[in-house]
Design a protein around this motif. Sequence first.
Motif, PDB file in Angstrom:
ATOM      1  N   ARG A 192     -12.834  46.613  33.658  1.00 38.25           N
ATOM      2  CA  ARG A 192     -12.910  48.026  34.177  1.00 38.25           C
ATOM      3  C   ARG A 192     -11.797  49.022  33.409  1.00 38.25           C
ATOM      4  O   ARG A 192     -12.339  50.131  32.871  1.00 38.25           O
ATOM      5  CB  ARG A 192     -12.657  48.141  35.563  1.00 38.25           C
ATOM      6  CG  ARG A 192     -12.718  49.694  36.135  1.00 38.25           C
ATOM      7  CD  ARG A 192     -12.418  49.568  37.766  1.00 38.25           C
ATOM      8  NE  ARG A 192     -11.009  49.059  38.064  1.00 38.25           N
ATOM      9  CZ  ARG A 192     -10.115  49.427  38.099  1.00 38.25           C
ATOM     10  NH1 ARG A 192      -9.939  50.836  37.529  1.00 38.25           N
ATOM     11  NH2 ARG A 192      -8.834  48.947  38.136  1.00 38.25           N
ATOM     12  N   ARG A 193     -10.522  48.435  33.168  1.00 34.79           N
ATOM     13  CA  ARG A 193      -9.453  49.433  32.575  1.00 34.79           C
ATOM     14  C   ARG A 193     -10.014  49.493  30.892  1.00 34.79           C
ATOM     15  O   ARG A 193      -9.808  50.614  30.356  1.00 34.79           O
ATOM     16  CB  ARG A 193      -8.294  48.622  32.879  1.00 34.79           C
ATOM     17  CG  ARG A 193      -7.807  48.792  33.938  1.00 34.79           C
ATOM     18  CD  ARG A 193      -6.054  48.057  34.251  1.00 34.79           C
ATOM     19  NE  ARG A 193      -5.799  47.945  35.546  1.00 34.79           N
ATOM     20  CZ  ARG A 193      -4.539  48.152  36.195  1.00 34.79           C
ATOM     21  NH1 ARG A 193      -3.515  48.043  35.054  1.00 34.79           N
ATOM     22  NH2 ARG A 193      -4.251  47.906  37.342  1.00 34.79           N
ATOM     23  N   LEU A 194     -10.454  48.210  30.511  1.00 32.28           N
ATOM     24  CA  LEU A 194     -10.765  48.435  28.983  1.00 32.28           C
ATOM     25  C   LEU A 194     -12.003  49.678  28.947  1.00 32.28           C
ATOM     26  O   LEU A 194     -12.028  50.320  27.972  1.00 32.28           O
ATOM     27  CB  LEU A 194     -11.039  47.228  28.596  1.00 32.28           C
ATOM     28  CG  LEU A 194      -9.934  46.202  28.341  1.00 32.28           C
ATOM     29  CD1 LEU A 194     -10.508  44.803  27.879  1.00 32.28           C
ATOM     30  CD2 LEU A 194      -8.872  46.798  27.356  1.00 32.28           C
ATOM     31  N   LEU A 211      -5.537  50.511  19.555  1.00 29.27           N
ATOM     32  CA  LEU A 211      -5.300  49.451  20.757  1.00 29.27           C
ATOM     33  C   LEU A 211      -5.563  50.235  22.037  1.00 29.27           C
ATOM     34  O   LEU A 211      -4.969  51.191  22.724  1.00 29.27           O
ATOM     35  CB  LEU A 211      -3.768  49.149  21.000  1.00 29.27           C
ATOM     36  CG  LEU A 211      -3.574  47.807  21.264  1.00 29.27           C
ATOM     37  CD1 LEU A 211      -4.121  46.622  20.531  1.00 29.27           C
ATOM     38  CD2 LEU A 211      -1.715  47.382  21.163  1.00 29.27           C
ATOM     39  N   PRO A 212      -6.750  49.531  22.936  1.00 23.52           N
ATOM     40  CA  PRO A 212      -7.023  50.157  24.233  1.00 23.52           C
ATOM     41  C   PRO A 212      -6.010  49.974  25.425  1.00 23.52           C
ATOM     42  O   PRO A 212      -5.845  48.922  25.778  1.00 23.52           O
ATOM     43  CB  PRO A 212      -8.187  49.764  24.409  1.00 23.52           C
ATOM     44  CG  PRO A 212      -8.271  48.313  23.731  1.00 23.52           C
ATOM     45  CD  PRO A 212      -7.342  48.575  22.535  1.00 23.52           C
ATOM     46  N   ASP A 213      -5.342  51.070  25.746  1.00 29.72           N
ATOM     47  CA  ASP A 213      -4.627  51.147  26.980  1.00 29.72           C
ATOM     48  C   ASP A 213      -3.626  49.726  27.321  1.00 29.72           C
ATOM     49  O   ASP A 213      -3.400  48.985  28.052  1.00 29.72           O
ATOM     50  CB  ASP A 213      -5.455  51.370  28.243  1.00 29.72           C
ATOM     51  CG  ASP A 213      -4.617  51.780  29.415  1.00 29.72           C
ATOM     52  OD1 ASP A 213      -3.450  52.044  29.422  1.00 29.72           O
ATOM     53  OD2 ASP A 213      -5.380  52.112  30.460  1.00 29.72           O
ATOM     54  N   PRO A 214      -2.471  49.754  26.106  1.00 32.75           N
ATOM     55  CA  PRO A 214      -1.539  48.459  26.365  1.00 32.75           C
ATOM     56  C   PRO A 214      -0.935  48.474  27.788  1.00 32.75           C
ATOM     57  O   PRO A 214      -0.516  47.459  28.221  1.00 32.75           O
ATOM     58  CB  PRO A 214      -0.926  48.520  25.031  1.00 32.75           C
ATOM     59  CG  PRO A 214      -0.834  50.053  24.593  1.00 32.75           C
ATOM     60  CD  PRO A 214      -2.182  50.680  25.176  1.00 32.75           C
ATOM     61  N   GLY A 215      -0.385  49.583  28.211  1.00 27.21           N
ATOM     62  CA  GLY A 215       0.243  49.924  29.230  1.00 27.21           C
ATOM     63  C   GLY A 215      -0.455  49.292  30.480  1.00 27.21           C
ATOM     64  O   GLY A 215       0.294  48.583  31.122  1.00 27.21           O
ATOM     65  N   ALA A 216      -1.697  49.539  30.499  1.00 32.07           N
ATOM     66  CA  ALA A 216      -2.580  48.918  31.755  1.00 32.07           C
ATOM     67  C   ALA A 216      -2.664  47.435  31.658  1.00 32.07           C
ATOM     68  O   ALA A 216      -2.493  46.616  32.813  1.00 32.07           O
ATOM     69  CB  ALA A 216      -4.072  49.511  31.676  1.00 32.07           C
TER      70      ALA A 216
END
Length: 473
Positions: A192-194, A211-216
């Motif tokens: 879902r987050r990706l 790079l998709p949302d590394p913090g999440a």
Amino acid sequence: MSRIARLRARITRRLQPQRTSPWLGLVRALRIWRPNAQADRLIAALESAALPALALYLSWRINPQDPLGLHAGFPWIWFGPWLAAVRYGAGYGLFGVALYGGMWAQFFSPDLATFPGEFFLGGALVSLILGEFGSAYKVQSVRHREIQRDLTARLERTKRRLFVVKESLATLEQELTDRPMTLRDALLDLRRRLVQARSTPASGSRAVAALPDPGALLQLLSQACRLIEAGIFVRRSGDAHWTPVARLGKNLPKLDTMHPLIEHVLETHEIAHIAQAGLADPNYNQWVFAAPLRLDLFEEVDALLAVHTMPFMAFDDINLRRLQVLAASYADFTQLELLVEDVRAVWPASPIGMQQEWAHLAALHKASGLRSYCALWMGQARLSESVLDEFSGLQPPESSWWRLQTAKGHLVLAVLLPIISGASLTSYRRQMIDALEQILARFDQPSQTLGVDFYPVRHAADYAALHQRMQLL
């Protein structure tokens, strides 16, 4: 002879050194002359020049009066160009023919000898034939290598899915008190987050934005795998400096690429942790877990997850496997995102998994010419969800399918069939039509005309054609 004596004699024979035949050694040595599909052009050119020259030198040493072997019983000298033609192609073999022609013109005056046309014509023709054989062998070798790489990647994904099923069945109720979420929940949350990160415009440098949302990802890993200090590092292609783009903990040190664990991951492109054999040195426990998150166009790691601190109780096999599955799933997503830009541009609203699988198969076709197809199943009347759900379960195990809705609200089924020939496509169509008719009869739906369209998976233009067809249905 007793049973113990027979066993002793068998062990003695196996412990004795095996004598190898000299012919077996010769056969193994000749294997080096098989066609080479990965040789550098400079090495190929040098070897194609060295082999005819070596053959000419040996022939001159044996018979200085006739180094070309014009009057010999068999033209042994041609083995130099022939070996070059088999290994690298017909053009490299003809280089040796030109070399021999130049040597004949230099040392044999036309007044003393007539040009041996049959000698050179036969050598050139055999060089062309062997060169074509070597080229065909190299093409098949490249195709087999691409198929093997694709099957290996699919096997790894299947192994991770089986591990998810195994852990879901083996997890007991009392273990859930120590874990904030199960692996299935973590994977669903990661997916879902990706997807949300894909739809949100990224900011920052080009390497970071890709790079998709590394913090999440780090937040999810801290909840699911109990990480304390960890970071995600990226670097530009060709640059040795690693930049942290997301971190957990305030005392996270700089990434040390000379650390044995980090160096092992960068060289092998595989996930590693200090519980593995060879990496459990107490002097090098600054980093405890590392995983590659993406490879650049030069097959080098340019995004890395490095874990500095984890609770001691988190180093159990289940938690480490969970961490590996989540990191590998994120790496698969980011790797496919490097290829999906053109496909996503022509149909942004399509399922993200379909975009990635199409881009992967299109890249496979571009690299090795392997054909894949997309089957679009539809009916003259509206097909119900229950019919499509049962029909999707009958698709080949290597295929991927999505249930799509047309512009008029009808449901259709899109099935991606990787690496399939025309004959297999015809057999697939016949079997699936029969199965769909049986499903319709079982659900008491009226008989109707069933249609299927096949679209080749080669580039983004084919994806656009599929989108246009969906608009017309």
